[in-house]
Design an enzyme around this catalytic site. Structure first.
Site, PDB file in Angstrom:
ATOM      1  N   ASP A   1       1.009  -1.107  -0.262  1.00  0.00           N
ATOM      2  CA  ASP A   1       0.002   0.050  -0.039  1.00  0.00           C
ATOM      3  C   ASP A   1       0.911   1.436  -0.007  1.00  0.00           C
ATOM      4  O   ASP A   1       1.872   1.336   0.338  1.00  0.00           O
ATOM      5  CB  ASP A   1      -0.895   0.050   1.148  1.00  0.00           C
ATOM      6  CG  ASP A   1      -2.154   0.945   1.077  1.00  0.00           C
ATOM      7  OD1 ASP A   1      -3.275   0.398   0.933  1.00  0.00           O
ATOM      8  OD2 ASP A   1      -1.794   2.221   1.331  1.00  0.00           O
TER       9      ASP A   1
ATOM     10  N   ASN B   1      -5.489  -3.762  -7.152  1.00  0.00           N
ATOM     11  CA  ASN B   1      -6.825  -3.109  -6.131  1.00  0.00           C
ATOM     12  C   ASN B   1      -6.665  -1.798  -6.000  1.00  0.00           C
ATOM     13  O   ASN B   1      -7.847  -1.092  -5.898  1.00  0.00           O
ATOM     14  CB  ASN B   1      -6.905  -3.896  -4.889  1.00  0.00           C
ATOM     15  CG  ASN B   1      -7.964  -3.119  -4.037  1.00  0.00           C
ATOM     16  OD1 ASN B   1      -8.871  -3.184  -3.839  1.00  0.00           O
ATOM     17  ND2 ASN B   1      -7.180  -2.330  -3.034  1.00  0.00           N
TER      18      ASN B   1
ATOM     19  N   ASP C   1       3.968   2.664  -4.431  1.00  0.00           N
ATOM     20  CA  ASP C   1       3.176   3.359  -5.095  1.00  0.00           C
ATOM     21  C   ASP C   1       3.067   3.006  -6.352  1.00  0.00           C
ATOM     22  O   ASP C   1       3.715   2.854  -7.165  1.00  0.00           O
ATOM     23  CB  ASP C   1       3.791   4.695  -4.911  1.00  0.00           C
ATOM     24  CG  ASP C   1       2.776   5.783  -5.686  1.00  0.00           C
ATOM     25  OD1 ASP C   1       1.887   5.506  -6.328  1.00  0.00           O
ATOM     26  OD2 ASP C   1       3.293   7.280  -5.609  1.00  0.00           O
TER      27      ASP C   1
ATOM     28  N   TYR D   1     -13.577   9.358 -12.377  1.00  0.00           N
ATOM     29  CA  TYR D   1     -13.542   8.075 -11.647  1.00  0.00           C
ATOM     30  C   TYR D   1     -14.442   6.932 -12.395  1.00  0.00           C
ATOM     31  O   TYR D   1     -13.622   6.024 -12.790  1.00  0.00           O
ATOM     32  CB  TYR D   1     -14.374   8.092 -10.186  1.00  0.00           C
ATOM     33  CG  TYR D   1     -14.294   6.763  -9.587  1.00  0.00           C
ATOM     34  CD1 TYR D   1     -13.100   6.331  -8.949  1.00  0.00           C
ATOM     35  CD2 TYR D   1     -15.392   6.006  -9.364  1.00  0.00           C
ATOM     36  CE1 TYR D   1     -13.048   5.082  -8.289  1.00  0.00           C
ATOM     37  CE2 TYR D   1     -15.542   5.052  -8.848  1.00  0.00           C
ATOM     38  CZ  TYR D   1     -14.488   4.360  -8.202  1.00  0.00           C
ATOM     39  OH  TYR D   1     -14.426   3.015  -7.370  1.00  0.00           O
TER      40      TYR D   1
ATOM     41  N   LYS E   1     -12.560   3.833 -14.411  1.00  0.00           N
ATOM     42  CA  LYS E   1     -12.987   2.448 -14.202  1.00  0.00           C
ATOM     43  C   LYS E   1     -13.721   1.677 -15.586  1.00  0.00           C
ATOM     44  O   LYS E   1     -13.210   0.478 -15.710  1.00  0.00           O
ATOM     45  CB  LYS E   1     -14.171   2.357 -13.241  1.00  0.00           C
ATOM     46  CG  LYS E   1     -13.672   2.681 -11.727  1.00  0.00           C
ATOM     47  CD  LYS E   1     -12.506   1.802 -11.212  1.00  0.00           C
ATOM     48  CE  LYS E   1     -11.958   2.163 -10.070  1.00  0.00           C
ATOM     49  NZ  LYS E   1     -11.037   1.046  -9.631  1.00  0.00           N
TER      50      LYS E   1
HETATM   51  N1  LIG Z   1     -15.806   1.333  -1.796  1.00  0.00           N
HETATM   52  C1  LIG Z   1     -16.779   0.991  -2.774  1.00  0.00           C
HETATM   53  O1  LIG Z   1     -18.086   1.037  -2.725  1.00  0.00           O
HETATM   54  C2  LIG Z   1     -15.933   0.703  -4.382  1.00  0.00           C
HETATM   55  C3  LIG Z   1     -16.778   0.207  -5.132  1.00  0.00           C
HETATM   56  C4  LIG Z   1     -16.337  -0.057  -6.466  1.00  0.00           C
HETATM   57  C5  LIG Z   1     -15.023  -0.286  -6.566  1.00  0.00           C
HETATM   58  N2  LIG Z   1     -14.195   0.043  -5.702  1.00  0.00           N
HETATM   59  C6  LIG Z   1     -12.709  -0.247  -5.969  1.00  0.00           C
HETATM   60  O2  LIG Z   1     -12.136  -0.871  -4.912  1.00  0.00           O
HETATM   61  C7  LIG Z   1     -10.754  -0.509  -4.672  1.00  0.00           C
HETATM   62  C8  LIG Z   1     -10.303  -0.176  -3.241  1.00  0.00           C
HETATM   63  O3  LIG Z   1     -11.371   0.741  -2.912  1.00  0.00           O
HETATM   64  P1  LIG Z   1     -11.694   1.166  -1.279  1.00  0.00           P
HETATM   65  O4  LIG Z   1     -13.199   1.496  -1.156  1.00  0.00           O
HETATM   66  O5  LIG Z   1     -10.955  -0.057  -0.419  1.00  0.00           O
HETATM   67  O6  LIG Z   1     -11.031   2.539  -1.220  1.00  0.00           O
HETATM   68  P2  LIG Z   1     -10.106   3.226   0.206  1.00  0.00           P
HETATM   69  O7  LIG Z   1      -9.695   4.278  -0.193  1.00  0.00           O
HETATM   70  O8  LIG Z   1     -10.614   2.865   1.330  1.00  0.00           O
HETATM   71  O9  LIG Z   1      -8.746   2.305   0.002  1.00  0.00           O
HETATM   72  C9  LIG Z   1      -7.803   2.390  -1.013  1.00  0.00           C
HETATM   73  C10 LIG Z   1      -6.278   1.998  -0.689  1.00  0.00           C
HETATM   74  O10 LIG Z   1      -5.734   2.225  -1.736  1.00  0.00           O
HETATM   75  C11 LIG Z   1      -4.423   3.002  -1.339  1.00  0.00           C
HETATM   76  N3  LIG Z   1      -3.718   3.553  -2.531  1.00  0.00           N
HETATM   77  C12 LIG Z   1      -4.092   4.714  -2.970  1.00  0.00           C
HETATM   78  N4  LIG Z   1      -3.423   5.268  -3.904  1.00  0.00           N
HETATM   79  C13 LIG Z   1      -2.434   4.301  -3.912  1.00  0.00           C
HETATM   80  C14 LIG Z   1      -1.284   4.036  -4.818  1.00  0.00           C
HETATM   81  N5  LIG Z   1      -0.809   5.209  -5.666  1.00  0.00           N
HETATM   82  N6  LIG Z   1      -0.350   3.202  -4.508  1.00  0.00           N
HETATM   83  C15 LIG Z   1      -0.604   2.475  -3.771  1.00  0.00           C
HETATM   84  N7  LIG Z   1      -1.758   2.476  -3.020  1.00  0.00           N
HETATM   85  C16 LIG Z   1      -2.607   3.268  -3.060  1.00  0.00           C
HETATM   86  C17 LIG Z   1      -4.721   3.754  -0.235  1.00  0.00           C
HETATM   87  O11 LIG Z   1      -3.819   3.984   0.524  1.00  0.00           O
HETATM   88  C18 LIG Z   1      -6.013   2.685   0.401  1.00  0.00           C
HETATM   89  O12 LIG Z   1      -5.072   2.011   1.314  1.00  0.00           O
HETATM   90  C19 LIG Z   1     -10.512   0.778  -5.678  1.00  0.00           C
HETATM   91  O13 LIG Z   1      -9.970   0.422  -6.761  1.00  0.00           O
HETATM   92  C20 LIG Z   1     -11.844   1.490  -5.658  1.00  0.00           C
HETATM   93  O14 LIG Z   1     -12.218   1.906  -7.095  1.00  0.00           O
HETATM   94  C21 LIG Z   1     -14.698   0.303  -4.270  1.00  0.00           C
END
Ligand SMILES: NC(=O)c1ccc[n+]([C@@H]2O[C@H](COP(=O)([O-])OP(=O)(O)OC[C@H]3O[C@@H](n4cnc5c(N)ncnc54)[C@H](O)[C@@H]3O)[C@@H](O)[C@H]2O)c1
Length: 279
Positions: A42, A95, A68, A170, A174
């Site tokens: 992360d 992810n 990153d 966003y 996606k």
């Molecule tokens: N939460 C939802 O409802 C939802 C719905 C559809 C898709 N998603 C997708 O699921 C994935 C995770 O989402 P989430 O809800 O857990 O988000 P979140 O913001 O809670 O967590 C995202 C994580 O990614 C890390 N991150 C961000 N930029 C980064 C980088 N450049 N390099 C490495 N790590 C990085 C952050 O530090 C964090 O730990 C994403 O791709 C998001 O688009 C989430």
């Protein structure tokens, strides 16, 4: 059968990006529970360490390091370290994702930076992550890549989820993630490497907290609702199965796509969204 399922990923090693919290953490926990060794990475080293610690505390094997995904050298270094720790990498779950460049809680319109940041993390980040593992997987003639997209990258479903237009970049990112999955699947098929996407629906993570805060800040009729109430109402209104998904739900879908049971599945994007969007 339960025994076989619990060992679904025995002997496999995996890397999961953005695994410090939210969906990525849930994926890492499920892969580990099913027998995989997991390299947890992360942007935030502290949260990555805590996910790895959680896995080790319940008897699994995990190593953590910061990386990153927007920096090809950084994610390549994490993948190399995973390969040297585990001797190989069978599974890569890309992810890490962001919804905007910041300020979503109050914003009505997207900014130029929102386009750049969402593209850099959600699209190029997937390519950088795949590039970090593909040579290794190609040489072994074996591998599974799972990209986390979103059902927001599919058919638009009418009015914006946020109140304004902030989230449009966003969603476009996606859709690009899904197309990237299709194209990479074609490239990697001859090397026995499958590439699929999981499209989550609606999960209560810090990402959705920001969407709910945006709705609350910009809609006077929601002023007396908590962000969680706004989230629950959205799930109820939009999903046939009217409950939110959990990070572990997404982890179970990723585990299936990473397993031997999914050997013939590639180039697919699997909705895990309670039926909210059906394509
Ligand atoms: N939460 C939802 O409802 C939802 C719905 C559809 C898709 N998603 C997708 O699921 C994935 C995770 O989402 P989430 O809800 O857990 O988000 P979140 O913001 O809670 O967590 C995202 C994580 O990614 C890390 N991150 C961000 N930029 C980064 C980088 N450049 N390099 C490495 N790590 C990085 C952050 O530090 C964090 O730990 C994403 O791709 C998001 O688009 C989430």
């Amino acid at each position: 059968m339960a025994h076989r399922l619990s060992k679904q990923l025995a002997g496999k090693s995996a890397i999961v990006t953005g695994a410090g919290r939210g969906v990525g953490r849930g994926i890492a926990l499920v892969l580990a529970e099913r027998g995989a060794e997991v390299f947890v990475t992360d942007l935030d080293a502290e949260t990555a360490n805590s996910t790895a610690f959680e896995i080790r505390s319940s008897g699994g094997r995990a190593v953590a390091a910061a990386s990153d995904v927007t920096d090809p050298a950084s994610i390549a270094q994490a993948a190399s370290r995973a390969i040297s720790e585990f001797g190989k990498l069978d599974v890569c779950v890309a992810n890490a994702g962001v919804i905007d460049a910041g300020g979503l809680r109050e914003k009505y319109y997207y900014t130029d930076e929102d386009w750049d940041v969402t593209y850099r993390v959600n699209v190029k980040g997937l390519a950088n992550t795949a590039d970090a593992v593909r040579q290794h997987m190609q040489e072994r003639r074996q591998g599974r890549i799972v990209n986390i997209a979103s059902h927001g990258g599919r058919t638009p479903r009418g009015p914006s989820l946020g109140v304004g237009e902030t989230i449009l970049p966003y969603w476009v990112s996606k859709a690009a993630a899904i197309q990237w999955t299709h194209l990479l699947a074609q490239q990697m098929a001859r090397f026995n490497v499958t590439v699929n996407a999981v499209c989550p629906g609606t999960l209560w993570t810090p990402m959705w907290e920001k969407i709910a805060a945006n709705q609350r800040a910009l809609s006077p009729d929601l002023a007396d609702k908590s962000p969680r109430e706004i989230f629950d109402a959205s799930v109820e209104a939009r999903q046939p199965i009217a409950r939110p998904q959990t990070p572990e739900d997404i982890g179970r879908a990723a585990a299936f796509l990473a397993s031997d049971d999914a050997a013939e599945i590639t180039g697919q994007a699997l909705n895990v969204n309670g039926g909210a969007i059906m394509n």
